[in-house]
Motif scaffolding. Structure first.
Motif, mmCIF file in Angstrom:
data_model
loop_
_atom_site.group_PDB
_atom_site.id
_atom_site.type_symbol
_atom_site.label_atom_id
_atom_site.label_comp_id
_atom_site.label_asym_id
_atom_site.label_seq_id
_atom_site.Cartn_x
_atom_site.Cartn_y
_atom_site.Cartn_z
ATOM 1 N N TYR A 213 0.859 -1.193 0.000
ATOM 2 C CA TYR A 213 0.000 0.000 0.000
ATOM 3 C C TYR A 213 0.892 1.239 0.000
ATOM 4 N N TYR A 214 0.586 2.151 -0.891
ATOM 5 C CA TYR A 214 1.396 3.351 -1.023
ATOM 6 C C TYR A 214 1.192 4.317 0.132
ATOM 7 N N LEU A 215 2.243 5.076 0.424
ATOM 8 C CA LEU A 215 2.089 6.246 1.285
ATOM 9 C C LEU A 215 1.979 7.458 0.376
ATOM 10 N N GLU A 216 1.171 8.392 0.774
ATOM 11 C CA GLU A 216 1.000 9.572 -0.069
ATOM 12 C C GLU A 216 2.079 10.593 0.263
ATOM 13 N N ILE A 564 -17.035 1.518 3.500
ATOM 14 C CA ILE A 564 -16.758 2.695 2.685
ATOM 15 C C ILE A 564 -17.775 2.878 1.569
ATOM 16 N N VAL A 610 -8.507 7.324 4.250
ATOM 17 C CA VAL A 610 -9.775 7.292 3.523
ATOM 18 C C VAL A 610 -9.578 6.953 2.056
ATOM 19 N N ARG A 611 -8.438 7.351 1.503
ATOM 20 C CA ARG A 611 -8.175 7.025 0.095
ATOM 21 C C ARG A 611 -7.562 5.644 -0.061
ATOM 22 N N ARG A 612 -7.573 4.875 0.995
ATOM 23 C CA ARG A 612 -7.028 3.523 1.012
ATOM 24 C C ARG A 612 -5.540 3.496 0.670
ATOM 25 N N ASN A 613 -4.855 4.554 0.996
ATOM 26 C CA ASN A 613 -3.406 4.512 0.952
ATOM 27 C C ASN A 613 -2.921 4.333 2.395
#
Lengths: 636, 361
Positions: A213-216, A564, A610-613
């Motif tokens: 999962y990415y970090l923003e 969600i 919330v953006r699933r990051n």
């Protein structure tokens, strides 16, 4: 924490611990003039957060503080990014945030971005659970967050303070300021505080993803200035000025010159208050500025909202134990928002209210009435009635039963009415009916054991729930009806022995909040489903052990899965988050130092925004706070 | 056969060493239908659901079921190239888009293509053995400032042998739809200012021509006569793939405000289906499904095959059945409705969030 919970209990004026110290000091100066507004909410739960907890979160945002200490839930977009609240199963528009008694929810969106409010920005915080429209007004449907600044007339002289926190990912926060108090003449007393704060969250993670999962990549810069000044005389007249300027600057994907996005929020809050003879007159100016730009930051989409407000309140005792507060408030709004098509929107709002409170030997009852007015539509009449009765009053402990019922409403936000194409000028205000009942018990003996517990159940039905209807391209409609019900329990225990003290505070909430109305064929898939981002179960726990001035604290937060989608087919997974804090303080001549080391997300748990990051993994922070009192006689 | 040899050996080994055998990898997604659920853009919750041709219930989020992690964005496209599936994943934050390469029959993840190779991936097609083209808009700017579509977009050339992007071909602004005809790929665009259709030579991986054909040209099929079909504005365009000459521009109905928004071709490549759509006064998407023959001089819109709007329309190349996707909102599950080619409703299957396309295998 525990001490604060006990002291903040009904019947006692607002209390706070001397900063970092142990002895309770009643901040009686203001409270003798009248009850704080929430005192008229008999039968409802109000949770003050003590100053030791506030000090622990001194460099953090209100989001972290509330998530770890209350059942309030946050829709979090990431560190330093938008964070909106869901309280008791309601939406982000349904929690009123009050600063010195005035609602500071941004009128455009009708909500507060909790990431923009640093704990450094206020002196006292309490959380009021459940609808409180009769006392607070619009937006108080799920509950209210009450932020206050307070004078300190007792401590003559000048006290300087400065602090800095350095954290992982090159994140840092600083603050500095002074408190001053004195007697310029025989008749007058002055107290004031000036604070500046700033933070830079660069979020330079050493990894770009966690478990796929990415970090923003984001950066947030925050600055603020606080100025409070209180002047009072022997006759009990008091003038005060409170100012709070904030500037929050968020850039997403800063390294990408085309795709980067900047959201800059500035708030100007200025209020003057005059209090005398149980009459309070306030006037305030509030400006919210929002700039959003993508790629090229030089021509942002610009929103400017100004609000002028004034409020007059008078309080008097009608008979022993019975007091009445009557008040009127008027506000003028003027907004210029690009999204409204360039038109300047002006509107007036007003409120008339009467609050009563009766305190008998065992009874506490309040009955309140409020009628709101606003340009263009009719706000509902919102009465409330609440009571508390001491079932058991022993020398060692007390048991109190509580109950209340009240109507609530929410004025539609400016976006909901005026946004081009999507806004709906014909919206009706939402209407709610909240009922709750509870039991609270606490010990009344001194050390070694102090125990307190409270159990509350509530049922809150909101009709004409406003909905950015995704089936109609997000046009706003009064489509839904939401029923929120739940149970909240919290308990605390403190044990003191010599120089040692240990404490535990736990809270659990069960929240079932569902959409109840069928308004189109596809709503069948949504009826009866849990509202999005509202976990069914949430719990937090805080435990500490302390010897003299050194304290070790563990904070844990648990949220079960959060749906969600409206039909509950997708969810963010459940997670548990644990932080560890060690702090100590010392005194050297006129200087007091406090140092705190903390490990956030100790178990390196993967949880999603919330953006699933991904949210960051285990991280560290070290902070220092120094206080210097220039008055040699003063005791810090 | 590699597999049976392995099984035989494994069986022997099992006899000798008390069952150390490994069952052959089950291939649950060997054939059937994949529903591409775009998700709600800001929530990054695109998924792929699996539906067998004989079942009326879909299996949800199969990538997550197999790999125990979800896709991290909207699903904007999918195709299969020689046993591998390429899932285009569009994250709402710039720089976080990617392409997941999976085993097409098991959906097990094999590799991931990331930024800067992949930025706003829009469509993927197979152009040769172990070779795919992915059209990418590149980083998108500010919509209101008119800089949303970067000039130009690009085509990422993927080698499925190494699972790497080997080249980025500069394309046209907002390049998106691609159709392979012979050794050329016809590339359309979502940008309505340029009206360009680009031609790419797949042997050189270069754009060789840019043709002005009309608004938002969307090439979608090559028919039985080897003609390319392009939907553009309210027109259907038939193009000679050799000469690039436009042979016909046929109005899809008389009302130019109603435009073909979803298109498909029958298995015999002689009938074209399309959804003709518009917004009503309440901002709801409306429309109907029509069809016409590839040799027809006009398109009749007097009698729809299906009197209903779909966000995408897909024709099963095996059965000729029509699969229309219905999206109630981006906040709840959409549906896939199956029809016979006559327009008779077969059934309706609940999908996931915003089904926007179907892949037949």
């Amino acid at each position: 924490m525990v001490a604060g919970l006990c002291l903040g209990w009904m019947g006692v004026s607002y209390s706070a611990l001397a900063q970092g110290g142990q002895e309770p000091v009643s901040l009686s100066v203001v409270t003798v003039r009248g009850y704080a507004a929430e005192r008229f909410l008999a039968g409802q739960k109000v949770q003050p957060l003590d100053s030791a907890t506030l000090a622990q979160f001194r460099y953090q945002s209100l989001t972290d503080l509330l998530a770890l200490n209350t059942p309030m839930l946050f829709k979090n977009y990431g560190p330093g990014q938008l964070a909106t609240v869901s309280f008791r199963g309601t939406s982000a528009n349904h929690t009123a945030v009050l600063w010195n008694g005035v609602n500071i929810n941004q009128p455009m969106t009708g909500l507060t971005d909790f990431s923009t409010i640093p704990v450094a920005g206020f002196d006292q915080l309490s959380v009021q659970y459940g609808s409180a429209a009769s006392v607070v007004g619009s937006d108080a449907v799920g509950g209210s967050v009450l932020l206050k600044t307070t004078p300190d007339f007792r401590q003559n002289g000048l006290t300087f303070f400065a602090g800095h926190q350095q954290g992982s990912f090159l994140n840092r926060q600083s603050q500095a300021g002074a408190r001053y108090s004195g007697r310029p003449g025989n008749q007058w007393q002055v107290s004031g505080k000036t604070v500046i704060y700033g933070s830079q969250l660069t979020n330079r993670y050493p990894y770009s993803e966690r478990k796929y999962y990415y970090l923003e990549p984001t950066e947030t810069r925050q600055r603020g200035l606080l100025q409070d000044l209180y002047v009072r005389n022997r006759q009990g007249r008091q003038f005060s000025v409170n100012a709070w300027l904030t500037d929050n600057d968020l850039v997403q994907a800063p390294a990408d010159s085309i795709g980067r996005e900047r959201t800059r929020t500035q708030n100007y809050r200025l209020m003057g208050t005059y209090e005398a003879n149980h009459t309070t007159v306030r006037a305030g100016w509030f400006r919210d500025v929002l700039d959003y730009a993508k790629g090229d930051f030089t021509h942002p989409s610009h929103s400017l909202m100004d609000r002028l407000m004034t409020r007059v309140e008078h309080e008097r005792g009608l008979m022993p134990g019975l007091s009445l507060r009557a008040g009127a408030e008027a506000s003028h709004y003027r907004t210029q928002v690009d999204g409204y098509g360039g038109q300047v929107i002006q509107e007036n709002r007003a409120d008339l209210y009467a609050l009563t409170r009766y305190q008998g030997p065992r009874w506490l009852v309040s009955a309140n009435l409020r009628q709101g007015f606003a340009t263009g539509y009719r706000a509902p009449f919102t009465p409330s009635l609440g009571g508390e009765y001491q079932l058991i009053r022993q020398t060692t402990w007390q048991l109190t039963a509580k109950g209340s019922v009240g109507r609530s409403y929410r004025v539609p936000t400016l976006n909901e009415r005026y946004w081009i194409n999507l806004g709906n000028p014909d919206l009706k205000p939402e209407q709610g009916l909240n009922a709750e009942a509870g039991l609270s018990a606490r010990t009344t003996t001194a050390k070694p054991w102090q125990l307190a517990t409270e159990l509350t159940t509530y049922r809150n039905r909101v009709k004409d729930w406003t909905y950015w209807n995704p089936t109609r391209n997000y046009r706003v409609e009064n489509l839904q009806e939401v029923l929120a019900r739940g149970v909240e329990w919290n308990g605390s225990a403190t044990y003191t022995q010599g120089h040692w003290q240990a404490g535990l505070r736990a809270a659990y909430a069960w929240t079932r909040s569902t959409q109840e109305r069928v308004y189109d064929v596809y709503a069948q898939d949504v009826v009866g489903k849990q509202l999005v981002y509202v976990p069914l179960h949430t719990a937090n726990l805080s435990a500490f052990i302390k010897r003299r001035q050194t304290r070790l604290t563990v904070q844990t937060l648990l949220n079960t899965k959060q749906y969600i989608t409206f039909d509950n087919i997708q969810a963010l997974p459940a997670y548990t988050l644990t932080n560890l804090l060690l702090n100590t303080q010392w005194q050297w001549k006129a200087v007091r130092g406090q140092v705190q080391a903390q490990i956030n997300n100790v178990f390196d748990v993967l949880y999603l925004n919330v953006r699933r990051n991904a949210m960051p993994g285990r991280n560290y922070a070290l902070s220092l706070f120094l206080t210097v009192n220039t008055n040699k006689n003063a005791k810090l | 056969m590699q597999n049976s040899k392995f099984l035989l050996l494994a069986g022997l080994a099992g006899l000798l060493a008390s069952c150390q055998t490994k069952d052959p990898e089950p291939t649950p997604y060997e054939s059937g239908i994949l529903i591409l659920n775009e998700g709600n853009f800001s929530q990054n919750n695109g998924t792929i659901s699996y539906l067998s041709r004989t079942s009326t219930a879909a299996k949800y989020d199969i990538f997550n079921q197999v790999n125990t992690r979800s896709l991290k964005g909207g699903v904007s496209g999918y195709t299969e190239v020689d046993g591998k599936g390429l899932i285009l994943v569009d994250n709402s934050t710039a720089g976080l888009d990617q392409v997941e390469i999976v085993d097409a029959s098991t959906f097990k993840s094999i590799a991931t293509l990331k930024t800067p190779d992949i930025e706003n991936p829009r469509q993927v097609i197979r152009v040769a053995a172990n070779k795919a083209y992915i059209s990418c808009w590149d980083v998108s700017g500010d919509f209101s400032a008119g800089t949303f579509y970067k000039e130009p977009g690009y085509i990422a050339v993927v080698d499925l042998g190494s699972n790497k992007v080997t080249k980025k071909i500069p394309g046209i602004r907002a390049n998106e739809w691609m159709v392979l005809a012979g050794n050329e790929v016809f590339l359309g665009s979502r940008y309505n200012g340029d009206k360009l259709l680009a031609v790419i030579d797949i042997t050189k991986d270069e754009v060789t021509q840019k043709l002005t054909v009309g608004t938002n040209p969307r090439p979608f099929a090559v028919d039985a006569n080897s003609r390319l079909w392009i939907s553009s504005g309210s027109e259907m365009i038939r193009m000679n793939t050799q000469t690039k000459a436009i042979e016909a521009r046929i109005a899809a109905g008389s009302d130019a405000t109603k435009t073909p928004s979803a298109v498909g071709i029958s298995p015999d490549k002689r009938t074209i289906y399309f959804v003709r759509s518009y917004y009503d006064a309440n901002y709801n998407s409306k429309g109907e499904v029509y069809s016409f023959g590839i040799s027809d001089a006009t398109i009749s819109t007097t009698k729809p095959i299906v009197n209903r709007y779909f966000s995408s329309l897909n024709v099963d190349p095996q059965t000729g059945n029509l699969y229309g996707t219905a999206v109630p909102s981006f906040g709840q599950a959409g549906y896939v409705l199956r029809y016979q080619s006559t327009g008779a409703l077969i059934d309706s299957v609940k999908a996931e969030i915003s089904p926007a396309g179907v892949f037949f295998k």
